[in-house]
Design an enzyme around this catalytic site. Structure first.
Site: not given
Ligand code: M6R
Length: 602
Positions: A2, A98, A481
Site C-alpha cells: 500500500c 498502510n 523472474k
C-alpha cells in the site's frame, strides 16, 4: 504494501496526490482513492475505486481543495472493491492506512460498530476507534487509539473540523515528510514527493506528525517535541521515468552496467574494497565465526550467491535463511554470528523482524539495502547501500545484481583481512570483478538474440532450469523472474538432482533452460543436458563463450569470465528472457498480478 500520500498547501491537492499515487502504484495496485477537504461543504470528501490510478484520475475530475490524502491498495483484509478501497471515513475522521491491524476484530466488537462499518477492512476500524476517542484534541485521540493497536501501521489522518491539516503516525510502515514554500507533503516513499524537496525525514516510530501548509511538527506520545534526522535525497528523481522504454523493467535491466560499476567503484581504495565511507568497521569481517544471511525472494537468492563466494574464498560458514521462517526455527546464533540482511526496499517486514530478533540474541549486523534511510538500514548496526537507484518494476533486476556485487566486495574484503587472499590474489579478484559491467553490456548488446529465443517459451506451461555450482542459485533467481512476470510455472534444479524424481515430468512439451558457466563442472553439466534431451526436452543452452564445444549446441553465448564471476552475466541473460516472454504475451510486465514491490505484511 500500500502507498500513502498527503499534501496540504497553496496549490490544488488533486494533481499532487494523483501524481504521487502513480509513483506509489508499485506498492499495490488493487485500488486507489483520495480524500480532499472541500472548503464549501466543510468536510473531507472521498473518491475511490477498485482498479488502477487511471480510473481514479478519470473519476475525480471535479475534486477541488488544497489539502488531501491518497492511497494505493494491496488488499489484505477484504476483497478488491470500491468499499474496501481507502480512504476510509468514520464520523469526523478520514484516514489512509498502510499495514495490518491484527486485533481489529476485537476492537470492532468492543466498539459495537459492526453494523456501522461500510467495508471489511481493518483500516476502517482504526478510523472508528480514533473517532470514538476524539473530543476536539486530535493528537490525544490518535495516541489513545494507536496504543490499542497491535500490528503495523502508517496512518495519514484528517478531521472534518480541522480543515487543511493532516496528522500522521506510524509503527514500522514508513512515512516520509518534506516541505517547500508551496506546502507540506507526506508519502510512503520519497520517490513520490522527492521532486518537491531534496531535504526530507522519515517520521520516527510512535511519534505524531502535525502537518499544516507551513510546518511539520513532530511530537512523541508524551507531547515532547522531536527533531527528526534530516536526510538528503541523492537519487535523480527527474531522471526516474521510463526514459523511452516501454516498461521500467527493461530500463532497469539496461541500467545494470552503470549501477554495478557505481556500486563497486565507490568502494575501491588503493585497489581494495573499502567500506570506511559508510563507517563499516573491519572488525565485523574478522570477529565472526559464522554468517547468517536473512532475506526474502530475489534478495535471498543474492544471499545464496554470497554464501557460495564467502565459503569458498574465506572459509567462513554461511547459512542463508528465508526471513519469514528464520525466528521460528530456533536459529543458532551468538555474539560471534554476523547477520547480513539483504533488502532492496529496506522495508520487508519479515526481514526486519528477523533482524531485530537476531540483534536481541546478540548477533552483529550488516545490511545490504538499496533505499536510503529505510527501516532495515536504520535498525542495522552497519549498512552498505547498493547504488542501484530507484527500482520501480516489481520484478527486481538491478537491485539483485548490485546486491551480488556487494557480496563480491565483502568476500574480497573478508578474505584479504583474514589472510585468505594475498595482495596479489586480491588484485586478481578485483580485476575480474571490474570486468563484470562490460560483460553485462556484452549480454545487453545481443539482447535481440535472447528475444528470438524467448519465442520458444511463449506457449509453455512449465519449464525447468538446470545448472550446477554457482549456476544453480542463479537459476533459482531466473526461475522466479519467469514465474512472477510471465506466469509460466518454472523450477530450477541443480542438474544432478533432476534424476532423483523430477525428471519424470520432462516431456517434449517441457522446455528446459540450461546455464553452463562453470568450467570445472562442464562435463557433468553436458551429461545432464543429454539426459533431458533423451527424454524429448527442447533445451535452450546459455553457455560461456570459452566452454562452447561440439558436445552441446549453444543457444546463447555468454561472455567469458572466471567461474566465480559468472553469477551476474548469466542472470542478466535470464532477466531478458523472462522480460521478453512477459512483454510478448502482452502482460503488464511492471505490475504482475497479485504482487506488490514492498512487502510489509508477514
Ligand atoms: O525489498 P526486498 O528486497 O526486501 O524484497 C524482497 C522480495 O519481496 C523481493 O526480492 C521479490 O522477491 C522481488 N521483487 C522479486 O522480483
Amino acid at each position: 504494501m500500500c502507498g500513502i500520500i498527503g499534501y496540504t498547501g497553496y496549490s490544488e491537492a488533486r494533481g499532487i496526490l494523483l501524481k504521487g499515487l502513480k509513483t506509489l502504484e508499485y506498492r499495490g495496485y488493487d485500488s486507489a482513492g483520495i480524500a480532499v477537504y472541500h472548503p464549501e461543504f466543510k468536510e473531507n470528501l472521498v473518491t475511490k475505486y477498485a482498479g488502477r490510478v487511471e480510473k481514479l484520475m478519470e473519476g475525480s475530475g471535479d475534486v477541488k481543495g488544497t489539502c488531501g490524502i491518497g492511497h494505493t491498495r494491496w488488499a489484505t483484509h477484504g476483497g478488491v472493491s470500491d468499499e474496501n478501497s481507502h480512504p476510509h471515513k468514520f464520523g469526523n475522521v478520514t484516514l489512509v492506512h498502510n499495514g495490518i491491524i491484527e486485533n481489529y476484530a476485537a476492537i470492532k466488537n468492543q466498539l459495537g460498530i459492526a453494523n456501522k462499518l461500510r467495508s471489511e477492512t481493518d483500516s476502517e476500524v482504526v478510523a472508528a476507534l480514533i473517532d470514538t476517542y476524539y473530543n476536539g484534541n486530535p493528537k490525544e485521540a490518535i495516541i489513545s487509539a494507536v496504543k490499542e493497536l497491535s500490528g503495523t501501521f502508517g496512518l495519514a489522518i484528517m478531521f472534518d473540523d480541522i480543515p487543511n491539516e493532516i496528522f500522521a503516525v506510524r509503527n514500522v510502515s514508513p512515512i516520509i515528510c518534506c516541505q517547500n514554500a508551496d506546502g507540506a507533503y507526506i508519502a510512503s516513499d520519497i520517490m513520490a514527493i522527492g521532486e518537491y524537496s531534496e531535504d526530507y525525514f522519515v517520521l520516527p516510530e510512535f511519534s505524531v506528525a502535525h502537518i499544516t501548509k507551513d510546518s511539520i511538527e513532530v511530537t512523541d506520545f508524551k507531547g515532547n517535541k522531536v527533531e527528526p534526522k534530516m536526510l538528503k535525497l541523492d537519487w535523480d528523481i527527474k531522471n526516474s521515468g521510463k526514459k523511452g522504454y516501454p516498461f521500467y523493467m527493461e530500463k532497469e535491466i539496461m541500467e545494470q552496467p552503470e549501477v554495478i560499476a557505481k556500486t563497486i567503484d565507490s568502494r575501491m581504495k588503493d585497489g581494495k574494497p573499502d567500506f570506511s565511507g559508510e563507517r563499516v568497521d573491519d572488525s565485523i569481517f574478522t570477529e565472526c565465526d559464522n554468517i547468517t544471511v536473512i532475506a526474502c525472494g530475489t534478495a535471498m537468492h543474492a544471499g545464496l550467491i554470497g554464501k557460495f563466494l564467502i565459503e569458498k574464498t574465506c572459509g567462513v560458514p554461511v547459512t542463508v535463511n528465508m526471513a519469514s521462517e528464520y525466528m521460528y526455527n530456533d536459529p543458532i546464533i551468538n555474539e560471534r554470528t554476523l547477520v547480513i540482511c539483504v533488502s532492496q526496499s529496506g522495508e520487508t517486514i519479515d526481514t526486519l523482524e528477523a533482524l531485530k530478533y537476531a540483534r536481541r540474541k546478540g548477533a552483529r549486523s550488516l545490511s545490504i539495502v538499496n533505499v536510503k534511510g529505510s527501516t532495515i538500514a536504520r535498525e542495522s548496526e552497519n549498512v552498505i547501500y547498493t547504488n542501484a537507484g530507484p527500482e520501480i518494476a516489481v520484478a527486481s533486476t538491478k537491485a539483485y545484481t548490485t546486491q551480488v556485487a556487494v557480496f563480491y566486495l565483502i568476500t574480497a574484503k573478508m578474505a584479504y583481512l583474514r589472510g585468505k587472499l594475498s595482495d596479489e590474489e586480491c588484485a586478481e579478484f578485483i580485476g575480474e570483478l571490474a570486468k563484470i559491467p562490460s560483460a553485462v553490456q556484452d549480454v545487453l548488446d545481443r539482447r535481440t538474440d535472447i528475444h528470438r529465443l524467448s519465442n520458444g517459451l511463449l506457449t509453455a506451461e512449465h519449464t525447468f532450469m538446470i545448472g550446477r555450482g554457482l549456476d544453480y542459485p542463479s537459476l533459482l533467481e531466473a526461475s522466479l523472474k519467469l514465474k512472477e512476470i510471465s506466469y509460466i510455472h518454472s523450477e530450477a534444479f541443480a542438474s544432478g538432482e533432476l534424476k532423483h524424481g523430477t525428471i519424470a515430468l520432462i516431456t517434449d512439451q517441457t522446455p528446459v533452460i540450461a546455464l553452463v558457466t562453470q568450467g570445472n563442472l562442464m562435463s557433468k553439466q553436458v551429461s545432464n543436458i543429454r539426459e533431458v534431451q533423451s527424454r524429448g526436452a527442447n533445451v535452450l543452452t546459455f553457455i560461456r563463450r570459452d566452454l562452447k564445444n561440439k558436445d552441446v549446441e549453444c543457444s546463447f553465448e555468454l561472455p567469458e569470465l572466471k567461474d566465480d564471476f559468472m553469477a551476474i552475466p548469466g542472470v542478466v541473460a535470464m532477466q531478458l528472457l523472462a522480460y521478453y516472454v512477459s512483454s510478448d504475451k502482452g502482460l503488464d510486465v511492471d505490475k504482475p498480478r497479485n504482487l506488490a514491490k514492498v512487502v510489509t505484511v508477514e
